[in-house]
Design a protein around this motif. Structure first.
Motif, PDB file in Angstrom:
ATOM      1  N   GLU A 104      -3.355 -15.376   3.287  1.00  0.00           N
ATOM      2  CA  GLU A 104      -2.518 -14.176   3.231  1.00  0.00           C
ATOM      3  C   GLU A 104      -1.709 -14.205   1.944  1.00  0.00           C
ATOM      4  O   GLU A 104      -1.021 -15.183   1.650  1.00  0.00           O
ATOM      5  CB  GLU A 104      -1.589 -14.100   4.435  1.00  0.00           C
ATOM      6  CG  GLU A 104      -0.831 -12.779   4.529  1.00  0.00           C
ATOM      7  CD  GLU A 104      -0.136 -12.582   5.874  1.00  0.00           C
ATOM      8  OE1 GLU A 104       0.614 -11.588   6.005  1.00  0.00           O
ATOM      9  OE2 GLU A 104      -0.353 -13.411   6.773  1.00  0.00           O
ATOM     10  N   PHE A 105      -1.780 -13.124   1.167  1.00  0.00           N
ATOM     11  CA  PHE A 105      -1.066 -13.048  -0.108  1.00  0.00           C
ATOM     12  C   PHE A 105      -0.810 -11.589  -0.442  1.00  0.00           C
ATOM     13  O   PHE A 105      -1.579 -10.698  -0.058  1.00  0.00           O
ATOM     14  CB  PHE A 105      -1.866 -13.726  -1.229  1.00  0.00           C
ATOM     15  CG  PHE A 105      -3.195 -13.078  -1.506  1.00  0.00           C
ATOM     16  CD1 PHE A 105      -3.344 -12.188  -2.570  1.00  0.00           C
ATOM     17  CD2 PHE A 105      -4.309 -13.363  -0.725  1.00  0.00           C
ATOM     18  CE1 PHE A 105      -4.575 -11.600  -2.837  1.00  0.00           C
ATOM     19  CE2 PHE A 105      -5.547 -12.784  -0.994  1.00  0.00           C
ATOM     20  CZ  PHE A 105      -5.674 -11.900  -2.042  1.00  0.00           C
ATOM     21  N   GLY A 106       0.289 -11.355  -1.132  1.00  0.00           N
ATOM     22  CA  GLY A 106       0.617  -9.977  -1.500  1.00  0.00           C
ATOM     23  C   GLY A 106       0.662  -9.087  -0.275  1.00  0.00           C
ATOM     24  O   GLY A 106       1.401  -9.327   0.677  1.00  0.00           O
ATOM     25  N   MET A 150      -6.383  -7.703  -6.381  1.00  0.00           N
ATOM     26  CA  MET A 150      -5.850  -6.514  -5.721  1.00  0.00           C
ATOM     27  C   MET A 150      -5.224  -5.560  -6.743  1.00  0.00           C
ATOM     28  O   MET A 150      -4.565  -5.981  -7.689  1.00  0.00           O
ATOM     29  CB  MET A 150      -4.801  -6.908  -4.679  1.00  0.00           C
ATOM     30  CG  MET A 150      -5.306  -7.837  -3.587  1.00  0.00           C
ATOM     31  SD  MET A 150      -6.685  -7.167  -2.631  1.00  0.00           S
ATOM     32  CE  MET A 150      -5.946  -5.679  -1.952  1.00  0.00           C
ATOM     33  N   TYR A 151      -5.448  -4.257  -6.513  1.00  0.00           N
ATOM     34  CA  TYR A 151      -4.855  -3.200  -7.329  1.00  0.00           C
ATOM     35  C   TYR A 151      -4.070  -2.281  -6.405  1.00  0.00           C
ATOM     36  O   TYR A 151      -4.590  -1.845  -5.378  1.00  0.00           O
ATOM     37  CB  TYR A 151      -5.934  -2.373  -8.037  1.00  0.00           C
ATOM     38  CG  TYR A 151      -6.827  -3.160  -8.964  1.00  0.00           C
ATOM     39  CD1 TYR A 151      -6.608  -3.170 -10.342  1.00  0.00           C
ATOM     40  CD2 TYR A 151      -7.924  -3.865  -8.468  1.00  0.00           C
ATOM     41  CE1 TYR A 151      -7.453  -3.873 -11.195  1.00  0.00           C
ATOM     42  CE2 TYR A 151      -8.758  -4.571  -9.311  1.00  0.00           C
ATOM     43  CZ  TYR A 151      -8.523  -4.574 -10.669  1.00  0.00           C
ATOM     44  OH  TYR A 151      -9.353  -5.274 -11.504  1.00  0.00           O
ATOM     45  N   GLY A 205      -7.201   1.616   0.959  1.00  0.00           N
ATOM     46  CA  GLY A 205      -6.322   2.726   1.309  1.00  0.00           C
ATOM     47  C   GLY A 205      -6.089   3.593   0.094  1.00  0.00           C
ATOM     48  O   GLY A 205      -6.630   3.333  -0.986  1.00  0.00           O
ATOM     49  N   ASP A 206      -5.267   4.632   0.259  1.00  0.00           N
ATOM     50  CA  ASP A 206      -5.015   5.546  -0.852  1.00  0.00           C
ATOM     51  C   ASP A 206      -4.335   4.850  -2.028  1.00  0.00           C
ATOM     52  O   ASP A 206      -4.503   5.249  -3.176  1.00  0.00           O
ATOM     53  CB  ASP A 206      -4.129   6.708  -0.375  1.00  0.00           C
ATOM     54  CG  ASP A 206      -4.855   7.624   0.603  1.00  0.00           C
ATOM     55  OD1 ASP A 206      -6.103   7.603   0.597  1.00  0.00           O
ATOM     56  OD2 ASP A 206      -4.174   8.334   1.366  1.00  0.00           O
ATOM     57  N   ARG A 207      -3.584   3.803  -1.759  1.00  0.00           N
ATOM     58  CA  ARG A 207      -2.812   3.135  -2.807  1.00  0.00           C
ATOM     59  C   ARG A 207      -3.203   1.676  -2.993  1.00  0.00           C
ATOM     60  O   ARG A 207      -2.435   0.899  -3.549  1.00  0.00           O
ATOM     61  CB  ARG A 207      -1.313   3.225  -2.480  1.00  0.00           C
ATOM     62  CG  ARG A 207      -0.785   4.652  -2.422  1.00  0.00           C
ATOM     63  CD  ARG A 207       0.689   4.686  -2.032  1.00  0.00           C
ATOM     64  NE  ARG A 207       0.907   4.150  -0.692  1.00  0.00           N
ATOM     65  CZ  ARG A 207       1.844   3.268  -0.370  1.00  0.00           C
ATOM     66  NH1 ARG A 207       2.639   2.767  -1.309  1.00  0.00           N
ATOM     67  NH2 ARG A 207       1.993   2.854   0.868  1.00  0.00           N
ATOM     68  N   THR A 242      -1.834  -5.072   4.538  1.00  0.00           N
ATOM     69  CA  THR A 242      -0.537  -5.205   5.201  1.00  0.00           C
ATOM     70  C   THR A 242       0.502  -4.275   4.575  1.00  0.00           C
ATOM     71  O   THR A 242       1.700  -4.428   4.802  1.00  0.00           O
ATOM     72  CB  THR A 242      -0.034  -6.665   5.133  1.00  0.00           C
ATOM     73  OG1 THR A 242       0.087  -7.065   3.758  1.00  0.00           O
ATOM     74  CG2 THR A 242      -0.999  -7.602   5.846  1.00  0.00           C
ATOM     75  N   MET A 243       0.058  -3.296   3.806  1.00  0.00           N
ATOM     76  CA  MET A 243       0.963  -2.339   3.171  1.00  0.00           C
ATOM     77  C   MET A 243       1.508  -1.366   4.223  1.00  0.00           C
ATOM     78  O   MET A 243       0.799  -0.996   5.157  1.00  0.00           O
ATOM     79  CB  MET A 243       0.252  -1.563   2.065  1.00  0.00           C
ATOM     80  CG  MET A 243      -0.041  -2.387   0.819  1.00  0.00           C
ATOM     81  SD  MET A 243      -0.732  -1.393  -0.539  1.00  0.00           S
ATOM     82  CE  MET A 243       0.690  -0.396  -0.991  1.00  0.00           C
TER      83      MET A 243
END
Length: 243
Positions: A104-106, A150-151, A205-207, A242-243
């Motif tokens: 798990e990160f970010g 990740m972006y 996702g969208d972001r 997890t956003m």
């Protein structure tokens, strides 16, 4: 035309004759006048030197100390900045800190990793771009087998641009991983025979987008390109935002 000094001598001589003064009186008066002018010039120059000696910083230049007794002009030239010839000290990029087992990160959780892979203890944190790598126990810490990049937020535009470029070159293919869209492509294929980096771009996702990569060395452990793609998709299916 007679000079001023000649005229003074003539007048003084006439006056001397009339008053019976010393015959060299005119000459002494002229010498006294010249002596006074010299004292004025010396005093002006001494004042300039005193100002220069008292200046705390910078360079002072005396413009022209006029030989006619005029005030000297002084200009200040800024002292050039010191030159720092100390070489820069290399620094590591910011990382994501202690990630435990690296699952798990970010803003993402990793549900599946191929057998024997573990967190390499290396990560990079650039805010809206961050990544983590996995390798085998005993591997060089600078190498990787799998990398997840990740972006997020505005950085997702970079992924959109990359995918559009690949589509324009008819390189790679669009895929669906679970309920999410993605794109499979082999990046960085070298003309020197390098087989490139198998990669899955996955829309989280969208972001948020994920980029899952296998090193060319790790890809060689699989029986075929299809087997590599299947394993990339499996890792993608196990990613949870997890956003």
């Amino acid at each position: 035309m007679p000079t001023l000094e000649d005229e003074i001598r003539r007048l003084m001589a006439d006056e001397t004759a009339r008053l019976h003064a010393a015959p060299d009186l005119a000459e002494r008066v002229m010498r006294s006048s010249r002596s006074k002018r010299r004292r004025v010039r010396v005093a002006a120059l001494a004042t300039s030197v005193a100002v220069i000696a008292a200046a705390p910083i910078g360079y002072l230049t005396v413009g022209s100390v006029a030989m006619t007794g005029q005030e000297p002009t002084i200009s200040v030239v800024p002292e050039p900045p010191p030159i720092d010839d100390t070489p820069p000290v290399p620094t590591e990029p910011p990382n994501l800190g202690d990630l435990g087992d690296g699952r798990e990160f970010g803003h993402v959780r990793v549900g599946y990793l191929p057998e024997r892979l573990q967190w390499s203890q290396r990560s990079v944190d650039n805010g809206d771009r961050y990544s983590i790598t996995y390798n085998y126990k005993g591997d060089d810490k600078g190498s990787y087998r799998v990398q997840i990049h990740m972006y997020e937020e505005e950085a997702v535009q970079e992924v959109d641009d990359q995918i559009q470029a690949y589509r324009g070159e008819e390189d790679g293919e669009g895929v669906t991983v679970g309920a999410r869209s993605g794109y499979l492509v082999v990046q960085n294929v070298g003309e020197d025979g390098m087989k490139g980096t198998p990669t899955l771009f996955l829309r989280m996702g969208d972001r948020q987008w994920a980029e899952i990569m296998f090193s060319p060395v790790y890809a060689e452990e699989f029986s075929s390109a299809e087997a590599v793609d299947a394993e990339l998709k499996r890792i993608g299916e196990g990613l949870t935002s997890t956003m």
